[in-house]
Scaffold this active site. Structure first.
Site, PDB file in Angstrom:
ATOM      1  N   GLU A   1       0.858  -1.191   0.000  1.00 12.81           N
ATOM      2  CA  GLU A   1       0.000   0.000   0.000  1.00 12.81           C
ATOM      3  C   GLU A   1       0.889   1.233   0.000  1.00 12.81           C
ATOM      4  O   GLU A   1       2.111   1.131   0.130  1.00 12.81           O
ATOM      5  CB  GLU A   1      -0.940  -0.016   1.212  1.00 12.81           C
ATOM      6  CG  GLU A   1      -1.978  -1.131   1.130  1.00 12.81           C
ATOM      7  CD  GLU A   1      -2.937  -1.133   2.301  1.00 12.81           C
ATOM      8  OE1 GLU A   1      -3.343  -0.056   2.755  1.00 12.81           O
ATOM      9  OE2 GLU A   1      -3.261  -2.225   2.775  1.00 12.81           O
TER      10      GLU A   1
ATOM     11  N   HIS B   1      -8.855   9.414   3.092  1.00 14.99           N
ATOM     12  CA  HIS B   1      -8.466   8.319   2.203  1.00 14.99           C
ATOM     13  C   HIS B   1      -8.585   8.827   0.780  1.00 14.99           C
ATOM     14  O   HIS B   1      -9.575   9.477   0.433  1.00 14.99           O
ATOM     15  CB  HIS B   1      -9.378   7.100   2.413  1.00 14.99           C
ATOM     16  CG  HIS B   1      -8.789   5.856   1.801  1.00 14.99           C
ATOM     17  ND1 HIS B   1      -8.773   5.632   0.447  1.00 14.99           N
ATOM     18  CD2 HIS B   1      -8.172   4.787   2.365  1.00 14.99           C
ATOM     19  CE1 HIS B   1      -8.173   4.476   0.204  1.00 14.99           C
ATOM     20  NE2 HIS B   1      -7.797   3.944   1.361  1.00 14.99           N
TER      21      HIS B   1
ATOM     22  N   ARG C   1      -0.770   8.823   9.019  1.00 15.73           N
ATOM     23  CA  ARG C   1      -0.611   7.397   9.316  1.00 15.73           C
ATOM     24  C   ARG C   1      -0.189   6.618   8.070  1.00 15.73           C
ATOM     25  O   ARG C   1      -0.753   6.807   6.989  1.00 15.73           O
ATOM     26  CB  ARG C   1      -1.942   6.845   9.824  1.00 15.73           C
ATOM     27  CG  ARG C   1      -1.948   5.361  10.096  1.00 15.73           C
ATOM     28  CD  ARG C   1      -3.332   4.930  10.521  1.00 15.73           C
ATOM     29  NE  ARG C   1      -4.279   5.167   9.460  1.00 15.73           N
ATOM     30  CZ  ARG C   1      -4.778   4.224   8.681  1.00 15.73           C
ATOM     31  NH1 ARG C   1      -4.424   2.976   8.859  1.00 15.73           N
ATOM     32  NH2 ARG C   1      -5.642   4.513   7.748  1.00 15.73           N
TER      33      ARG C   1
ATOM     34  N   ARG D   1      -0.281   8.467   1.743  1.00 13.25           N
ATOM     35  CA  ARG D   1      -1.694   8.771   1.530  1.00 13.25           C
ATOM     36  C   ARG D   1      -2.005  10.273   1.514  1.00 13.25           C
ATOM     37  O   ARG D   1      -2.834  10.734   0.742  1.00 13.25           O
ATOM     38  CB  ARG D   1      -2.455   8.086   2.667  1.00 13.25           C
ATOM     39  CG  ARG D   1      -3.883   7.975   2.446  1.00 13.25           C
ATOM     40  CD  ARG D   1      -4.469   7.081   3.485  1.00 13.25           C
ATOM     41  NE  ARG D   1      -4.325   5.690   3.127  1.00 13.25           N
ATOM     42  CZ  ARG D   1      -4.741   4.687   3.905  1.00 13.25           C
ATOM     43  NH1 ARG D   1      -5.269   4.952   5.087  1.00 13.25           N
ATOM     44  NH2 ARG D   1      -4.612   3.452   3.521  1.00 13.25           N
TER      45      ARG D   1
ATOM     46  N   HIS E   1     -11.139   9.688   6.759  1.00 15.15           N
ATOM     47  CA  HIS E   1     -10.899   8.252   6.945  1.00 15.15           C
ATOM     48  C   HIS E   1     -10.358   7.906   8.326  1.00 15.15           C
ATOM     49  O   HIS E   1     -10.827   6.960   8.955  1.00 15.15           O
ATOM     50  CB  HIS E   1      -9.913   7.802   5.872  1.00 15.15           C
ATOM     51  CG  HIS E   1      -9.568   6.345   5.898  1.00 15.15           C
ATOM     52  ND1 HIS E   1     -10.520   5.360   5.771  1.00 15.15           N
ATOM     53  CD2 HIS E   1      -8.371   5.708   6.013  1.00 15.15           C
ATOM     54  CE1 HIS E   1      -9.926   4.170   5.806  1.00 15.15           C
ATOM     55  NE2 HIS E   1      -8.635   4.347   5.973  1.00 15.15           N
TER      56      HIS E   1
END
Ligand code: SIN
Length: 528
Positions: free
Chosen positions: A117, A233, A378, A284, A343
């Site tokens: 990811e 997100h 994160r 992200r 998110h």
């Protein structure tokens, strides 16, 4: 009429951190009660798709040190190294114990499958049911809770920590679905109640994510921090013009990009390659901000995730495939329309990796807590990991702290709280405090919420949640207004650069004498 009961440990929340802790506590002989707003297992955990980031020693080129480095790389300079080290190193054993409890991860023979990811330098993320990792973890933990006969008070919302005259937490007040009050007297309360995605109109979080735990902890005298770092997100399914985009939106897991899908704008241009060296697999915050900029530049409501080149999409990503099918999209042939949505709360109640908050008797684990693992952004799939590791460690802390003080009588909590209508709060936060904030917008949001706020005793679950959302909005706006730079998930359009000289430090937030959130004075002075 208020009922009263006793326990050794009250756990608020029934996601990965809460149930892991409650099962361990019950196994250690503690009389444990889990308080949960809906049914057991109805929180955010079950919606997690991607997986658990963990180094199991069987992937060439990966290491615990690389996982630590990637977590720091994503976190925008605000992670605490000791917390990162503890959580990452605790991962392999915690995942092993979770598997012993019955969680089934996707495997080829004896070897767990991995995906990648955003922000990860290696194939490191274990997953279950393709893209249903949270659901499988929750299933295993709920089954374990049932077979162990764990005491669960479902349909009850936590209102306030009961505190004695010295400020020590001595239990929890709750309301049932009909608004009837109850008191659980206990020397330890562990908050594992998740985040505050419902501050925003569009989120991947379920309706339970209203920040109750952070609000309760602030009112109990705890410090919160990193609240301005709300992670959006990059990819939730956008279901078309005029469609209802409010509430919980279907996630399109980052693992789809991890396995080769590419973001394109409406002209077909793959814009991430020009933004970051890792292109679609950048951290992200970088991807979500780039999508937002691209949507503004091209005057569109979405961008497209092109997964048409991936083999076996429906088998590998059954949850995403079903969401797409429900709105007439076949990812094998159609690019998936996506937008960012709120998110994950990178910040929360300040706690160490043993869950201790600084308020005696009050512990926090999982998304509700700010341990220093995530910093300003994160790393994907580090949250289930943190819930597992800190959930276990918090119980060891509760056991170690037992008997430090006798349980004394609680003082009356303040009955009335500031509360605004949640649609006003969500509109203000969505318009002015999403990705891309500036001083004018933050002040406008603050004024709108202020104008809608009254002080009243919360009525029922909705009243408790609205009071929590109101306090969280004030706290996020306070922190976001104070941080005059762009860092991680906090993007200030009026301060587009990162300021490592003056602002490389977390902002501690507490309540002042009138119950309003304030930044603890001079917090940014002498930043690390
Ligand atoms: C995802 O599957 O993209 C979400 C995983 C996470 O938020 O860690």
């Amino acid at each position: 009429m208020t009922w009263e009961a006793g326990a050794d440990l009250v756990v608020v929340g029934s996601g990965v951190a809460g149930l892991t802790a409650a099962l361990d506590a019950a196994a250690a002989g503690l009389r444990t009660v889990v308080v949960t707003k809906d049914g057991i297992g109805e929180g955010s955990t079950r919606w997690a798709q991607g997986g658990v980031a963990v180094v199991l020693g069987d992937i060439a080129g990966d290491s615990l040190e690389a996982h630590v480095a990637d977590t720091l790389g994503a976190g925008g300079g605000l992670n605490e190294l000791a917390a990162v080290d503890t959580v990452v190193r605790g991962g392999p054993d915690a995942v092993r114990r979770l598997r012993e409890r019955g969680a089934l991860f996707d495997a080829r023979g004896a070897r767990l499958e991995r995906t990648r990811e955003g922000g990860h330098s290696a194939l490191r993320v274990v997953h279950a049911g393709g893209d249903a990792t949270g659901a499988e973890i929750e299933r295993a933990l709920v089954e374990a809770a049932r077979s162990e006969g764990l005491t669960v008070l479902d349909g009850h919302v936590a209102v306030d920590a009961l505190r004695d005259a010295a400020g020590r937490v001595v239990g929890l007040s709750v309301l049932d679905g009909d608004g009837r009050a109850g008191m659980l007297r206990a020397p330890a309360v562990l908050l594992a109640s998740g985040g505050y995605g419902q501050l925003y109109a569009s989120t991947t979080n379920p309706a339970t994510a209203t920040g109750d735990g952070v609000a309760l902890a602030l009112r109990a005298g705890a410090t919160a921090s990193d609240l301005e770092f709300v992670q959006f997100h990059p990819t939730v399914l956008w279901s078309g013009p005029g469609s209802d985009t409010a509430g919980r939106r279907p996630l399109v897991t980052e693992a789809v990009r991890g396995e080769g899908a590419v973001l394109r704008d409406r002209t077909g241009y793959a814009f991430m390659a020009a933004v970051h060296e890792r292109a679609d697999l950048a951290p992200r915050d970088v991807v979500a901000a780039a999508i937002t900029r691209r949507m503004i530049e091209t005057g569109t409501d979405c961008v497209y995730l092109d997964a048409t080149g991936l083999d076996g999409f429906a088998r590998r990503f059954p949850t995403v495939h079903a969401s797409c099918a429900a709105v007439g999209i076949d990812p094998a042939t159609d690019p998936i329309p996506v937008t960012p949505a709120a998110h994950y709360a990178c910040g929360g109640v300040v706690a160490d990796t043993d869950g201790r908050t600084g308020v005696p008797g009050l512990y926090a684990a999982g998304e509700v807590a700010r341990t220093g693992l995530h910093g300003a952004n994160r790393l994907a799939s580090n949250s289930l990991l943190e819930g597992l590791v800190v959930g276990e460690r918090a119980v060891r802390a509760v056991l170690a702290d037992r008997g430090l003080a006798a349980l004394s009588a609680p003082v009356e909590p303040t009955p009335a709280l500031p509360v605004a209508d949640r649609t006003v709060v969500q509109r203000a936060m969505t318009t002015c405090a999403g990705i891309g904030r500036d001083a004018t917008g933050l002040a406008t949001a603050s004024d709108a919420i202020e104008a809608a706020t009254v002080t009243a005793a919360p009525v029922g679950r909705a009243g408790v949640e609205d009071a929590a959302l109101t306090l969280l909005a004030q706290a996020v706006l306070t922190a976001a207004g104070t941080r005059r730079e762009t860092r991680g998930c906090h993007v200030r359009t009026d301060f587009p650069d990162r300021d490592d000289v003056h602002q490389r430090a977390s902002l501690p937030i507490r309540l002042d004498g009138s119950g309003r959130p304030m930044v603890v004075a001079d917090a940014l002075v002498g930043a690390a």
